[in-house]
Write a protein that holds these residues in place. Structure first.
Motif: not given
Length: 388
Positions: A155, A182, A185-186, A188-189, A192-193, A221, A223-224
Motif C-alpha cells: 500500500e 484472502w 482480496k487484500k 484487490g481492495d 480499488r482504494k 468480486s 469490483e475486481y
C-alpha cells in the motif's frame, strides 16, 4: 500411465531456444538446459491430430477463431475454475508477455509507476523499463521457506510512487506461490482504494499442486472485474509456446477498447493459424493428458527433493504450490553471484535461470524447470552433485 513422458526426445537442431542457443546466450555449448519454461514432452496427442489435419489442408492464410473456439475456452475455465467468461471480454494475442506490454502502454504514461513483486518473472521488468515507465517493487518476504506479501509496503508503494498499474503473477513465477483468497482480496481492495488497474498473469493456473486451488482474481468480486485484465494461454499447459496463442479477458468495455487500440497501433491483427487450431483442440480434448503430465511432474519434484536432501543438502528446494518451475536456494553454499554462475555453468555444465534475473531479491537462488523426463532431471542433479 497411458502417455509416455519418460522417452527423451532430442530437441537439438530444431532451432529450439532451450537447446540450440546456448552460445548465443553466453553459455557453453555442452550445457544441459533446464531453464526456459517449456516442457521436454510432446504435446497431447489430440492436439497433434488436429494440427496434422490442418497441415494436410495445406493453406495457412489469415485465420480467426469462430464460436467453437470460444466455446472450448469458455468450457475449460468454467469447468476447472468455476469462471464463466463472456465472448465479448476476449481479446486474442500472440502471447501473454505481448499482452502485458500492450497493457503497460495502454493504461500508463511514460514515468508512471508500475508495481511488481520481485523476485518475479523477468519480462515484467522489461515491459516496464523498455516502455520508460517507473518500476516499483513490493518485494516478497521469504519466511521459513515460504514467500509472503508485505501488505504494508504494498500500500505504501502504491501511494508514495503514484502507481497506476499492478502486474500480478498468479500463480507466482518463480516463487511457486498459489495465492490464497484472502491474499488476493487484500491486494484487490488496496488497488480499488487507490484506482490501480490490475494485469493478472494466470498463465500457470493449470499447474497447481495438491492442497492448493487457483482462484481467478477477476472472478472474486464484480469490483475486481471492472479493474482487471486477465491473461491466459494454453502455452504452458500444453507446451504450445511456439504457436503463439493467448486469450486475454477484459470485462470492462472501456479498458478493452483502449487495449485493442494499443494492439492496433502495434500493427498486429490475426493470430497464428496453427495456434488457434491447437488451443481449441487442447481445451476440447486434452484434459486427460494434462492430469497425467501433472502427476509425472509432481513425481519429478519428489525425486528432486529427495535427491537434494540425501546428496546435496546445502541446496534447498522451496516447496512449490504451483508451476513446474522450482526455486532453488543456494545461499547456504556461501557463493558470490559470479561463483554460483561458475559452479552451475562451467563446473556442473547446466543452464538454469539465475535468481538475479528475477530482481535483486532473487540473488542466491536458481530456477530449475522440472518438466522433463526423469532421467534428464537425474542427469542434471548428478552433474551438480559432482561439481560440488
Amino acid at each position: 500411465m497411458k502417455y509416455d513422458f519418460d522417452t527423451v526426445i532430442d530437441r537439438r537442431g530444431t532451432n529450439c531456444l532451450k537447446y540450440d542457443f546456448a552460445r548465443e546466450r553466453g553459455k557453453r555449448e555442452d550445457v544441459l538446459p533446464l531453464w526456459v519454461a517449456d516442457m521436454d514432452f510432446k504435446t497431447a496427442p489430440v492436439v497433434l491430430e488436429k494440427l496434422e489435419e490442418r497441415v494436410q489442408h495445406g493453406i495457412f492464410g489469415y485465420s480467426e477463431g469462430k464460436e467453437e473456439y470460444f466455446r472450448a475456452v469458455e468450457s475449460w475455465y468454467e469447468k476447472r475454475f468455476g469462471w464463466k467468461v463472456k465472448r465479448n471480454w476476449m481479446v486474442k494475442t500472440p502471447g501473454v508477455v505481448f499482452a502485458i506490454a500492450m497493457a503497460v502502454r495502454a493504461f500508463t504514461e511514460e514515468g508512471n509507476g508500475v508495481l511488481i513483486q520481485q523476485p518475479v518473472y523477468y519480462p515484467f521488468s522489461e515491459a516496464i523499463l523498455d516502455n520508460r515507465r517507473k518500476l516499483v517493487n513490493n518485494p516478497l518476504k521469504l519466511i521459513n521457506g515460504h514467500y509472503e506479501i508485505d501488505f504494508a509496503d504494498f500500500e505504501e508503494k502504491i501511494v508514495n510512487e503514484e502507481v497506476k498499474l499492478f502486474l500480478l503473477c498468479s500463480p507466482h513465477n518463480p516463487a511457486g506461490r498459489v495465492w490464497k483468497e484472502w491474499e488476493l482480496k487484500k491486494m484487490g481492495d488496496i488497488c480499488r482504494k487507490y484506482g490501480v488497474l490490475v494485469v493478472s498473469d494466470e498463465i500457470h493456473s493449470d499447474f497447481v499442486w495438491s492442497g492448493n486451488r487457483h482462484l481467478v482474481f477477476s472472478a472474486l468480486s464484480p469490483e475486481y472485474e471492472k479493474i482487471t485484465i486477465t491473461c491466459t494461454s494454453p502455452s504452458k499447459t500444453f507446451n504450445l509456446a511456439g504457436l503463439q496463442i493467448s486469450n486475454i479477458f477484459i470485462p470492462n468495455h472501456e479498458l478493452k477498447k483502449r487495449f485493442r487500440q494499443e494492439i492496433a497501433a502495434s500493427g498486429y491483427s490475426q493470430l497464428n493459424t496453427l495456434g488457434l487450431t491447437a488451443c481449441q483442440a487442447a481445451y476440447e480434448g486434452g484434459e486427460e493428458w494434462l492430469e497425467e503430465v501433472k502427476q509425472y511432474i509432481w513425481e519429478n519434484y519428489l525425486f528432486l527433493k529427495e535427491y537434494l536432501g540425501q546428496k546435496i543438502p546445502k541446496i534447498h528446494a522451496l516447496d512449490p504450490e504451483g508451476t513446474y518451475l522450482v526455486w532453488l536456494d543456494f545461499r547456504e553454499l556461501g557463493l558470490t553471484e559470479q561463483e554460483r554462475e561458475d559452479l552451475v555453468v562451467n563446473k556442473a555444465h547446466l543452464w538454469l535461470d539465475s535468481g538475479a534475473m528475477f530482481g535483486k531479491d532473487g540473488e542466491g537462488f536458481e530456477r530449475i524447470n522440472i518438466a522433463c523426463p526423469r532421467k534428464t532431471l537425474e542427469k542434471a542433479l548428478k552433474q551438480l552433485e559432482e561439481a560440488l
